[in-house]
Design a protein around this motif. Structure first.
Motif, mmCIF file in Angstrom:
data_model
loop_
_atom_site.group_PDB
_atom_site.id
_atom_site.type_symbol
_atom_site.label_atom_id
_atom_site.label_comp_id
_atom_site.label_asym_id
_atom_site.label_seq_id
_atom_site.Cartn_x
_atom_site.Cartn_y
_atom_site.Cartn_z
ATOM 1 N N SER A 160 1.164 10.493 -1.695
ATOM 2 C CA SER A 160 -0.079 10.840 -2.372
ATOM 3 C C SER A 160 0.109 12.099 -3.220
ATOM 4 C CB SER A 160 -1.175 11.056 -1.331
ATOM 5 O OG SER A 160 -2.353 11.495 -1.957
ATOM 6 N N PHE A 161 0.764 13.082 -2.620
ATOM 7 C CA PHE A 161 0.971 14.336 -3.342
ATOM 8 C C PHE A 161 1.753 14.115 -4.628
ATOM 9 C CE2 PHE A 161 0.135 18.078 -0.335
ATOM 10 C CZ PHE A 161 -0.985 17.448 0.155
ATOM 11 N N VAL A 162 2.795 13.337 -4.516
ATOM 12 C CA VAL A 162 3.618 13.086 -5.700
ATOM 13 C C VAL A 162 2.796 12.421 -6.795
ATOM 14 C CG1 VAL A 162 5.507 11.704 -6.628
ATOM 15 C CG2 VAL A 162 5.816 12.981 -4.496
ATOM 16 N N PHE A 163 2.010 11.424 -6.395
ATOM 17 C CA PHE A 163 1.253 10.698 -7.406
ATOM 18 C C PHE A 163 0.032 11.445 -7.921
ATOM 19 C CE2 PHE A 163 4.046 7.342 -6.551
ATOM 20 C CZ PHE A 163 3.953 6.490 -7.636
ATOM 21 N N ASN A 164 -0.211 12.619 -7.358
ATOM 22 C CA ASN A 164 -1.314 13.401 -7.869
ATOM 23 C C ASN A 164 -0.816 14.715 -8.441
ATOM 24 O OD1 ASN A 164 -3.895 11.909 -7.259
ATOM 25 N ND2 ASN A 164 -2.822 11.789 -5.298
ATOM 26 N N GLY A 165 0.494 14.748 -8.648
ATOM 27 C CA GLY A 165 1.077 15.919 -9.299
ATOM 28 C C GLY A 165 0.841 17.213 -8.564
ATOM 29 N N ARG A 166 0.860 17.140 -7.256
ATOM 30 C CA ARG A 166 0.663 18.391 -6.514
ATOM 31 C C ARG A 166 1.982 18.842 -5.913
ATOM 32 N NH1 ARG A 166 -4.871 17.600 -3.303
ATOM 33 N NH2 ARG A 166 -4.018 19.436 -2.296
ATOM 34 N N SER A 167 2.104 20.116 -5.753
ATOM 35 C CA SER A 167 3.344 20.642 -5.195
ATOM 36 C C SER A 167 3.326 20.418 -3.682
ATOM 37 C CB SER A 167 3.453 22.140 -5.496
ATOM 38 O OG SER A 167 2.344 22.812 -4.948
ATOM 39 N N ALA A 182 11.030 4.342 -4.665
ATOM 40 C CA ALA A 182 10.442 3.316 -3.804
ATOM 41 C C ALA A 182 9.242 2.670 -4.483
ATOM 42 C CB ALA A 182 10.024 3.935 -2.471
ATOM 43 N N ALA A 183 8.415 3.495 -5.088
ATOM 44 C CA ALA A 183 7.217 2.971 -5.748
ATOM 45 C C ALA A 183 7.612 2.034 -6.882
ATOM 46 C CB ALA A 183 6.381 4.128 -6.293
ATOM 47 N N THR A 191 0.840 -1.195 0.000
ATOM 48 C CA THR A 191 0.000 0.000 0.000
ATOM 49 C C THR A 191 0.877 1.246 0.000
ATOM 50 O OG1 THR A 191 -0.076 0.397 2.360
ATOM 51 C CG2 THR A 191 -1.537 -1.304 1.494
ATOM 52 N N ILE A 192 0.183 2.330 -0.019
ATOM 53 C CA ILE A 192 0.877 3.608 -0.006
ATOM 54 C C ILE A 192 1.755 3.736 1.238
ATOM 55 C CG2 ILE A 192 -0.963 4.850 1.205
ATOM 56 C CD1 ILE A 192 -0.447 7.203 -0.681
ATOM 57 N N GLY A 193 1.327 3.085 2.286
ATOM 58 C CA GLY A 193 2.088 3.112 3.532
ATOM 59 C C GLY A 193 3.467 2.485 3.362
ATOM 60 N N ASP A 194 3.510 1.380 2.656
ATOM 61 C CA ASP A 194 4.792 0.707 2.439
ATOM 62 C C ASP A 194 5.745 1.595 1.658
ATOM 63 O OD1 ASP A 194 3.748 -1.572 3.655
ATOM 64 O OD2 ASP A 194 2.796 -2.170 1.764
ATOM 65 N N VAL A 195 5.189 2.244 0.667
ATOM 66 C CA VAL A 195 6.015 3.114 -0.163
ATOM 67 C C VAL A 195 6.541 4.272 0.679
ATOM 68 C CG1 VAL A 195 6.042 4.635 -2.166
ATOM 69 C CG2 VAL A 195 4.728 2.510 -2.229
ATOM 70 N N ALA A 196 5.651 4.830 1.484
ATOM 71 C CA ALA A 196 6.035 5.955 2.330
ATOM 72 C C ALA A 196 7.153 5.528 3.284
ATOM 73 C CB ALA A 196 4.821 6.445 3.110
ATOM 74 N N ALA A 197 6.971 4.384 3.889
ATOM 75 C CA ALA A 197 7.972 3.888 4.834
ATOM 76 C C ALA A 197 9.313 3.712 4.146
ATOM 77 C CB ALA A 197 7.499 2.557 5.418
ATOM 78 N N ARG A 198 9.284 3.069 3.008
ATOM 79 C CA ARG A 198 10.527 2.794 2.288
ATOM 80 C C ARG A 198 11.237 4.086 1.874
ATOM 81 N NH1 ARG A 198 11.879 -2.065 -0.627
ATOM 82 N NH2 ARG A 198 13.792 -1.676 -1.800
ATOM 83 N N PRO A 250 -1.245 3.406 -7.279
ATOM 84 C CA PRO A 250 -2.408 3.674 -6.413
ATOM 85 C C PRO A 250 -3.564 2.747 -6.754
ATOM 86 C CG PRO A 250 -1.666 5.701 -7.517
ATOM 87 C CD PRO A 250 -0.753 4.609 -7.939
ATOM 88 N N ASP A 251 -4.183 2.197 -5.777
ATOM 89 C CA ASP A 251 -5.325 1.317 -5.966
ATOM 90 C C ASP A 251 -6.512 2.134 -6.472
ATOM 91 O OD1 ASP A 251 -6.638 -1.471 -4.380
ATOM 92 O OD2 ASP A 251 -7.910 0.110 -5.176
ATOM 93 N N ALA A 252 -6.986 1.740 -7.633
ATOM 94 C CA ALA A 252 -8.052 2.513 -8.256
ATOM 95 C C ALA A 252 -9.319 2.557 -7.398
ATOM 96 C CB ALA A 252 -8.376 1.925 -9.629
ATOM 97 N N ARG A 253 -9.590 1.472 -6.685
ATOM 98 C CA ARG A 253 -10.829 1.430 -5.903
ATOM 99 C C ARG A 253 -10.775 2.398 -4.738
ATOM 100 N NH1 ARG A 253 -10.127 -4.884 -5.171
ATOM 101 N NH2 ARG A 253 -8.296 -3.938 -4.223
#
Lengths: 370, 370
Positions: free
Chosen positions: B44-51, B64-65, B28-35, B72-75
């Motif tokens: 989340s910000f990175v994957f949504n193109g936000r500054s 890491a991702a 999950t996103i948590g694993d990526v964040a941890a790594r 990101p899980d589409a659901r």
DNA sequence: GTGAAAGCGCTAACAG
DNA sequence: CTGTTAGCGCTTTCAC
């Protein structure tokens, strides 16, 4: 302005446009529960067909849901059940083929005919290359958009089944019995081709050629092998074969190539109708009459087949039922059940005007009756 | 066993089959964040193109991702953003038409060509009746499976746009400029038909008939009106028209009907290629030669059109680009942006062998050169 | 800039 | 048999 954004209308509810005006909270399972005077789980149970709710409560819940026009939100449901309740189909086709290929729309219709009965959706992806196809599956899997996929156009030594397994994405293979490990679901193409060969043989043909599809596809191989096998079975010499790619242009080219032979075939079996129709056209262009000088057989029985000149003799497959069966199987698999037995209608052989007695015999018959 | 359940494979991960064996938690996103040593929101910000994320952290996150093969899980994303990130297409067609109609596959391919660039999925539904169609839209809306839909085959006095508005489901209308309220996106069919009429007129034809599609469709009307209008424009008498339904059978029937007239047309413009091809066949069956005695024009330019005999003169539409444009517009709409200007390629008129000088003139020419 | 925490709407254990 | 509760994995305020 070239498109429409719905505004509030008849039902008296406001469109939930992203930046919409009037705020009107989406109704949720909680609202239904409240209205029916029960807990959310009771509602959930009813909508998932599980026991544990009294008949009376059950009625009230259904009633409340109807009044509120509530249906479980697919997204929330997907998240909590870890299932998308959707199946994926990745279509890889040359642009030209896409619009003529009768397979794809019929298959999709057949798939839908089952999916709609069980509340699954079909997610489609059209791609145009190997890399794009890989990525499509990868996205389906990683984004968890679908619970399983249909794998079409099985190739010789296809690596995709293994890749899908690696992605943890269940699948059904569609194709003719290649018999490498897991069994694909498919119609018996070979039987149709054998029928075609026998039909020509009965008309006196001895030089029967074949225009195949791309050799990398299992179904091309199966059809070709069936043709060659039946020829041998009937004690005929091996016929000429030209590999083509299912397009009209290729069918015409292949036909010219075959007819250029000093000892040309008296009949050609094409791997699909499009090539067969283009082949007829090519033959006539060079003064070869169909079926007097050349018999032609197609494969698919596209709706246009009866309306070309001469009407096309061909092999008909019931792709709709095929799609239905595949969908049924895939749903069973993703839900962890053993897929039931699959029985598909046999292919049919449809005789029309593009096949006739071989030249010599026709003359003999003509003379006899003269 | 007729299908496959993936087992663990190459990548060393175990298939997450419902009742699967070895447990291996989904990353999950948590694993990526941890790594990457950051918080979930940073990811989340990175994957949504936000500054709001430093360049350095950003790199680590992406890295890491990639290593974790996380997407990101589409659901989950759909649920939290209240957007399905999917668009719907409901296709209502007779089974026979479905497999011949060149529109649908090309349109879908065009839609996909845009959607795949923006991460949207296409959810398809094939239905066979009015009620089923209504329900399909209703489910799309209530289950929130899609963010918007494409509305095809616009009908005269179509109630569907209002119904969709009532459901709060954004849509784009596809069709030729009907100009009732919101503008549909479409190709200029009328221009193509006018070209066809002028082409025939230039060849000396004066009795030009039309075989139309079902009258309830806007596009049938548009084509018919364009034909009638251009005839008037050129000072020709109104031609005969027969309403058909886009199938080969109907095309053949209509042709016979027109040729039965004591003063039959010397040319027929059909509303699609399938009917035109069947029409040619019908004409030849009764000894009417094409194009010597009768000129024929189709509409669509299906891939088979060059390969029938005679090759079909027709109007070509770029349905792929049409689909692309519709998808682009619909995504803009569901994301709350103003759809940009839409420009579609003009329809083309393709002259092949099914049209020729009108009979009298041909004879005159022949005599002149004799 | 970054991290904690509160949902999104539903399902499914688990107590009552 | 019913209700309470804790997630599903991500997005998104809002303090730090």
């Amino acid at each position: 302005m070239n498109a429409s954004i719905p505004e509030s209308a008849g039902a008296g509810r406001t469109a939930s446009s992203p930046r919409g005006g009037a705020r009107e909270r989406k109704i949720t399972i909680g609202d239904v529960a409240a209205r029916a005077g029960v807990s959310k789980s009771a509602v959930s149970f009813v909508f998932n067909g599980r026991s544990g709710v009294g008949e009376e409560a059950r009625e009230r819940i259904l009633e409340a849901a109807r009044e509120l026009e509530w249906r479980p939100d697919a997204r929330a449901r997907a998240l909590s059940r870890s299932r998308a309740q959707a199946l994926g189909l990745v279509i890889r086709r040359d642009p030209e083929l896409l619009s003529t290929d009768p397979f794809f729309p019929q298959f999709v219709a057949g798939v839908e005919s089952f999916l709609s009965t069980v509340g699954y959706a079909l997610v489609l992806q059209v791609v145009d290359g190997e890399q794009a196809e890989r990525e499509a599956y990868s996205r389906f899997a990683h984004e968890a958009r679908v619970d399983g996929v249909f794998l079409t156009d099985l190739r010789v030594e296809d690596e995709r089944p293994a890749e899908l397994a690696g992605l943890g994405l269940p699948c059904v293979l569609l194709g003719t019995g290649a018999g490498e490990g897991t069994e694909p679901i498919g119609l018996d193409d070979a039987a149709g081709i054998r029928r075609a060969v026998r039909h020509l043989h009965a008309l006196g043909h001895e030089r029967i050629a074949h225009v195949s599809g791309a050799d990398r596809y299992v179904h091309s191989r199966v059809r070709r092998d069936a043709w060659a096998g039946e020829l041998a079975q009937l004690g005929l010499r091996p016929g000429a074969v030209v590999e083509a790619d299912f397009t009209g242009a290729a069918g015409a080219r292949a036909t010219h190539e075959l007819l250029d032979d000093p000892e040309p075939p008296t009949a050609i079996i094409f791997a699909n109708d499009i090539m067969a129709i283009a082949g007829i056209s090519a033959a006539i262009d060079r003064g070869v009459r169909v079926p007097q000088d050349l018999s032609v057989i197609g494969f698919d029985d596209i709706p246009l087949a009866p309306y070309v000149i001469p009407p096309l003799t061909t092999v008909r497959q019931d792709v709709f039922q095929w799609g239905n069966a595949c969908a049924r199987a895939l749903v069973s698999i993703v839900e962890g059940r053993e897929p039931g037995p699959i029985d598909l209608p046999p292919v049919e052989f449809v005789v029309r005007g593009s096949t006739g007695p071989v030249r010599g015999q026709a003359d003999a018959v003509a003379e006899a009756s003269a």
